[in-house]
Write a protein that holds these residues in place. Sequence first.
Motif, PDB file in Angstrom:
ATOM      1  N   HIS A 138       0.859  -1.183   0.000  1.00  0.00           N
ATOM      2  CA  HIS A 138       0.000   0.000   0.000  1.00  0.00           C
ATOM      3  C   HIS A 138       0.898   1.238   0.000  1.00  0.00           C
ATOM      4  CE1 HIS A 138      -3.803   2.155   0.929  1.00  0.00           C
ATOM      5  NE2 HIS A 138      -2.971   3.007   1.507  1.00  0.00           N
TER       6      HIS A 138
ATOM      7  N   THR B  64       1.377  -2.582   4.665  1.00  0.00           N
ATOM      8  CA  THR B  64       0.896  -1.210   4.852  1.00  0.00           C
ATOM      9  C   THR B  64       1.823  -0.484   5.823  1.00  0.00           C
ATOM     10  OG1 THR B  64      -0.453  -1.569   6.850  1.00  0.00           O
ATOM     11  CG2 THR B  64      -1.487  -2.052   4.712  1.00  0.00           C
TER      12      THR B  64
ATOM     13  N   TRP C  42      -7.722  -1.599  12.893  1.00  0.00           N
ATOM     14  CA  TRP C  42      -8.659  -1.825  11.789  1.00  0.00           C
ATOM     15  C   TRP C  42     -10.094  -1.635  12.258  1.00  0.00           C
ATOM     16  CZ3 TRP C  42      -7.188  -1.334   7.105  1.00  0.00           C
ATOM     17  CH2 TRP C  42      -5.936  -1.798   6.665  1.00  0.00           C
TER      18      TRP C  42
ATOM     19  N   ARG D  99     -10.375   4.948   3.338  1.00  0.00           N
ATOM     20  CA  ARG D  99      -9.050   5.482   3.000  1.00  0.00           C
ATOM     21  C   ARG D  99      -8.701   6.680   3.876  1.00  0.00           C
ATOM     22  NH1 ARG D  99      -7.393   8.457  -2.665  1.00  0.00           N
ATOM     23  NH2 ARG D  99      -5.138   8.498  -2.332  1.00  0.00           N
TER      24      ARG D  99
ATOM     25  N   PHE E  32      -8.003   5.397   7.381  1.00  0.00           N
ATOM     26  CA  PHE E  32      -6.704   4.722   7.413  1.00  0.00           C
ATOM     27  C   PHE E  32      -5.565   5.744   7.436  1.00  0.00           C
ATOM     28  CE2 PHE E  32      -3.046   2.919   5.171  1.00  0.00           C
ATOM     29  CZ  PHE E  32      -2.809   1.780   5.931  1.00  0.00           C
ATOM     30  N   THR E  33      -5.673   6.768   6.620  1.00  0.00           N
ATOM     31  CA  THR E  33      -4.648   7.818   6.599  1.00  0.00           C
ATOM     32  C   THR E  33      -4.554   8.517   7.946  1.00  0.00           C
ATOM     33  OG1 THR E  33      -4.961   8.178   4.232  1.00  0.00           O
ATOM     34  CG2 THR E  33      -3.935   9.971   5.477  1.00  0.00           C
TER      35      THR E  33
ATOM     36  N   THR F 164      -2.610   6.390  10.378  1.00  0.00           N
ATOM     37  CA  THR F 164      -1.216   6.119  10.042  1.00  0.00           C
ATOM     38  C   THR F 164      -0.472   7.449   9.948  1.00  0.00           C
ATOM     39  OG1 THR F 164      -1.902   5.930   7.711  1.00  0.00           O
ATOM     40  CG2 THR F 164      -1.628   3.886   8.953  1.00  0.00           C
TER      41      THR F 164
ATOM     42  N   THR G 250      -5.117 -10.951   4.549  1.00  0.00           N
ATOM     43  CA  THR G 250      -6.411 -10.321   4.309  1.00  0.00           C
ATOM     44  C   THR G 250      -6.990 -10.831   2.996  1.00  0.00           C
ATOM     45  OG1 THR G 250      -7.564  -8.197   4.218  1.00  0.00           O
ATOM     46  CG2 THR G 250      -5.439  -8.315   3.102  1.00  0.00           C
TER      47      THR G 250
ATOM     48  N   LEU H 136      -8.668  -6.662  -1.924  1.00  0.00           N
ATOM     49  CA  LEU H 136      -8.544  -5.232  -1.639  1.00  0.00           C
ATOM     50  C   LEU H 136      -9.565  -4.454  -2.461  1.00  0.00           C
ATOM     51  CD1 LEU H 136      -4.673  -4.726  -1.530  1.00  0.00           C
ATOM     52  CD2 LEU H 136      -6.234  -5.515   0.257  1.00  0.00           C
TER      53      LEU H 136
ATOM     54  N   LEU I 210      -7.569  -1.158   0.030  1.00  0.00           N
ATOM     55  CA  LEU I 210      -7.548  -1.546   1.431  1.00  0.00           C
ATOM     56  C   LEU I 210      -8.455  -2.757   1.611  1.00  0.00           C
ATOM     57  CD1 LEU I 210      -7.850   1.941   3.158  1.00  0.00           C
ATOM     58  CD2 LEU I 210      -5.860   0.425   3.249  1.00  0.00           C
TER      59      LEU I 210
END
Length: 549
Positions: free
Chosen positions: A24, A69, A441, A460, A463-464, A467, A495, A498, A521
Amino acid sequence: MNDTVPATHTTPARTVLLRGGRVHSPADPFATAMVVEGDRVAWVGSEGAADSFADGVDDILHLDGALVTPAFTDAHVHATATGLALTGLDLGPAASLADALDRIRDHAHAHPGDTVLLGTGWDTTDWPEQRHPTRAELAAAADGRPLYLTRVDVHSALVTDALVDRVPGIGRLDGYAADAPLTGDAHHAAREAAHSSLTAAQRTGAQRAALRHAASLGIGSVHECGGPDISSEDDFTGLLRLAAEDHVPRVTGYWAEAVTSPDAARRIRELGAVGAAGDFFADGSLGSHTAHLHAPYADAPGTTGSARLDEDAVAAHVAACTEAGLQAGFHAIGDAALTAVTRGVHRAAERVGTARVRAARHRVEHAEMLDRDAIEAFAAYALTASVQPAFDAAWGGEEGMYSRRLGHERARALNPYAALLRAGVPLALGSDSPVTPLDPWGAVRAAAFHHAPEHRISARAAFTAHTRGGWRAAGRDDAGTLVPGAPADYAVWETGELVVQAPDTRVANWSTDPRSGTPGLPALTPGIPLPVCLRTVVGGRTVHVRPNE
């Protein structure tokens, strides 16, 4: 996953090639390989191009289709309390008052040598008895020993008389009641007395358990929120020392104490903190009826909670921190508390300049009851909203604790993530563990499937925020993403397919079309199992490998 890399390293590997998976990375949305040199990402690209590196690397990690990731950053944790909950008495699973007392009794019998019994996680909201245990019931379950039990939100606690006896003058402190949960200053005094019973070895063991658990979940860094009201300087500095010496996730420390002078700022830096922030309390919590509200609680009409800081105190702290080049921050949940914080920041900006306030990247923890004016102020002064989506997952919805405390209309307005992002407010995700579990998650899914559809954000974006957003909240713009030159902090996941979720409010708007050019993702639709962490690497060092991988 076929792996030629040792489970741990005493020094970072010189060069490692990861290949045969999915990476990713914004540098290449179709990347299947990555090269790490020392503690940095050196290259990201295709499997074919990886062949040119194969003979020049020290180790090769064959991914066998696994996903790589950036490692997660949890932007709000309490490591010692998390470790104690993981290894000790956790009443979160208790389904009733009777169940809770049984669990206390079993714990007391299993730990005859503990001078003070410690526990956390109780919540009467769904108990059929609809009440907390009395001190007499607690004393019987604890064999008469001192007992300290924090509520799930950690803003109130139940204690036995044997613990009260260890705190001279507690009956005169704000928040004390003879047979009710302790809040405010009384709670802080009881917590200090209870935690002082821990030996250095017990404290370190709890911290190590928390950090290793974080690593097992793909978390590469955490923001520890310490302070004189919730921990001790020894606890805080010990955790930072452990993180520097052991193979565990990174720890960024925040110390919640007022900065009143350059000497105060210097002392906070000497503790190892990057900011005078975190749980610097402007108020309490909704669950304990201590979050500060403009209008009374729906289920407690006589109270509007507790104001612990006013706008004068906020302004002084933000101005002093800005001038010292130090991050400031506050715990603020209720709308009245957030009004005090945003007005205080505005006054500080008038004093030291808006540009300097924005550049300092001050932050607010939780920030739940935000109205339009508060969101505009967050955007105007570049305040990071350090938020916990698991709060909505646990307490949102028409039948949840939020609605009971506030009524449906006010409850529905809580945690407006989409409005924050639309306004350009920096967002960082965390858990406030042990209030809610470490579960990155799960947090991303909770933000994407907020109980109120208008507050949902794309997976997304969430997730950003979990992180790169955590790194930016701590003042770092060069990390939290897998691009050449970035720190080699990454996780490897087992997983399924995606997907790319569009940034709108439709519950299942997923796409697998590769023409989107967007890194995919895992699908996070409720009911689908979350990804399983196979490996976590921090600065090129492996800090977790799944057993029997």
